[in-house]
Design an enzyme around this catalytic site. Sequence first.
Site, PDB file in Angstrom:
ATOM      1  N   CYS A  94      -7.331  -6.881   2.463  1.00  0.00           N
ATOM      2  CA  CYS A  94      -8.118  -5.807   2.939  1.00  0.00           C
ATOM      3  C   CYS A  94      -8.827  -4.630   1.463  1.00  0.00           C
ATOM      4  O   CYS A  94      -9.393  -4.415   2.106  1.00  0.00           O
ATOM      5  CB  CYS A  94      -7.814  -5.440   4.169  1.00  0.00           C
ATOM      6  SG  CYS A  94      -6.584  -6.330   5.275  1.00  0.00           S
ATOM      7  N   HIS A 152      -7.631   2.116   6.673  1.00  0.00           N
ATOM      8  CA  HIS A 152      -7.091   1.534   5.501  1.00  0.00           C
ATOM      9  C   HIS A 152      -7.057   2.154   3.956  1.00  0.00           C
ATOM     10  O   HIS A 152      -6.989   0.730   3.196  1.00  0.00           O
ATOM     11  CB  HIS A 152      -7.130  -0.378   5.920  1.00  0.00           C
ATOM     12  CG  HIS A 152      -5.522  -0.558   5.204  1.00  0.00           C
ATOM     13  ND1 HIS A 152      -5.862  -2.511   5.145  1.00  0.00           N
ATOM     14  CD2 HIS A 152      -5.087  -0.761   4.775  1.00  0.00           C
ATOM     15  CE1 HIS A 152      -4.689  -2.775   4.542  1.00  0.00           C
ATOM     16  NE2 HIS A 152      -3.724  -1.618   5.034  1.00  0.00           N
TER      17      HIS A 152
HETATM   18 CA    CA Z   1      -8.779  -8.733   5.866  1.00  0.00          CA
END
Ligand code: CA
Length: 484
Positions: A94, A152
């Site tokens: 990610c 993130h």
């Molecule tokens: Ca991901």
Amino acid sequence: MARLRWWEQQSFSLCLRFGLGALLLAALALTAPRLRAADQPSGERPNIIVILTDDQGYHDVGFNGGEQIPTPHLDSIARHGVRFTSGYVTYAVCSPSRAGLLTGRYPQRFGYERNPRWAPHDPAIGLAREERTLADLLGAAGYQCGLIGKWHLGAHPDFHPLRRGFHEFFGMIGGGKRYFPEDLTLADPRQAKNEGESYRTKITRGDVVVETTKYLTDEFSDEAVSFVDRNKNRPFFLLLAYNAPHSPMQAPEEYLARFPDIKNPKRRTYAAMVSAVDDGVGRVLERLRAHGLERNTLIFFLSDNGGPTADNASDNTPLRGGKSSPFEGGWRVPFAAQWPARLPRGKDFDHPVSALDIFATAAAAAGATVDPTRALDGVDLVPFVTGAKKAPPHEAVFLRMFDRGTYAVRSGDYKLVIPAKDQAPQLYNLRKDIGETRNLASTHPEELRRLDALRTAWDAQLIPPAFPGLQSETAGAGKGKAKQ
Ligand code: CA
């Protein structure tokens, strides 16, 4: 200052601080490369929307042949625009993938090569401050910039999206979130001791905690519709970053009921999660049409990495491997774009493209000035897609995962894979063998050497990881332990 372009701000500031000497620097800034769309319709700059899903499989969209989970609205983006059959991200998990997308630069250039651990008190774990985000760029060009969903890219306040170019933020700072509002029990992110516990922190608008009431995917879709409504009269950039269909696997009955014939409960929940995303995308597209904005809005859709098939029951058919793998299933993702005013309709584009290209394409579409000190790795895709440029957009696209010594290089029909340190390089012809089943390393030594030379030259431009990764979290995460 707010309405000045980036270089104007820089010049103004420098003149104040350094007087005459700044004139030379200002002149240099004026010569910075300016990407300009050649043929703006009606002189209007397009709105830009990037719809990012999380851990969605290559096959789990109708436009890539998936039949089990209807995705009519995601498919409509490909049908009204371009399906990129070889669309890559810059990393197979990610967070580094997002760092590449949002900077237009390989994250391995600036040490962003691991999923960060949850570290709200550590100002060293996040997206390097020297890097400019797409929101920095478009905000300086006069765009209203919003992030809805997953960030993130660092949990310390210094990395907050509102400090990285976004004017609006509604979502989560960490790598994931539980989907039902009753599960979000921690009001203060600092209460979360690790990434897993951060999945239970409440959603925030800016820095302010919000008491959500709906299934999280629906909350994000509502917010996206509201963003379009509120900003319909000015150019905007929206990053709609759903955390679905990333684990935990959770969906309400409303969506589960659409898939009575799927027997595997994890797959059924996954299908429901993807279906909820598709509904939301449909609502955003409908609002654009209602406001007469669809024609001049550039929309990208992609997943941040390949599907982790065991974890969320995603399907990367016909690709080999999944999330965190250097094989195609790890970093070749469902990828499409529409911009009715400029892009052809219903076109397949088969040359490799990259999430890196979103930054450069958006910069050109907006007529925004790119920082000359931070060279982009992506290109404006528009002339390639329209056929104005005939060559492939990239000689090669690359992947490195430092901790395992993993590399992959895609160039033309060929793909080099070094799965791990001390392993022999493998070579595949993806045109003939998309599933990477026949290693040609011993029979095609010239192609192997060509791709390995590209790899070596690229690798020499990179630095080691700049911060510890998620695996470095203490083993005490227990049942709150998060997957990557
Ligand atoms: Ca991901």
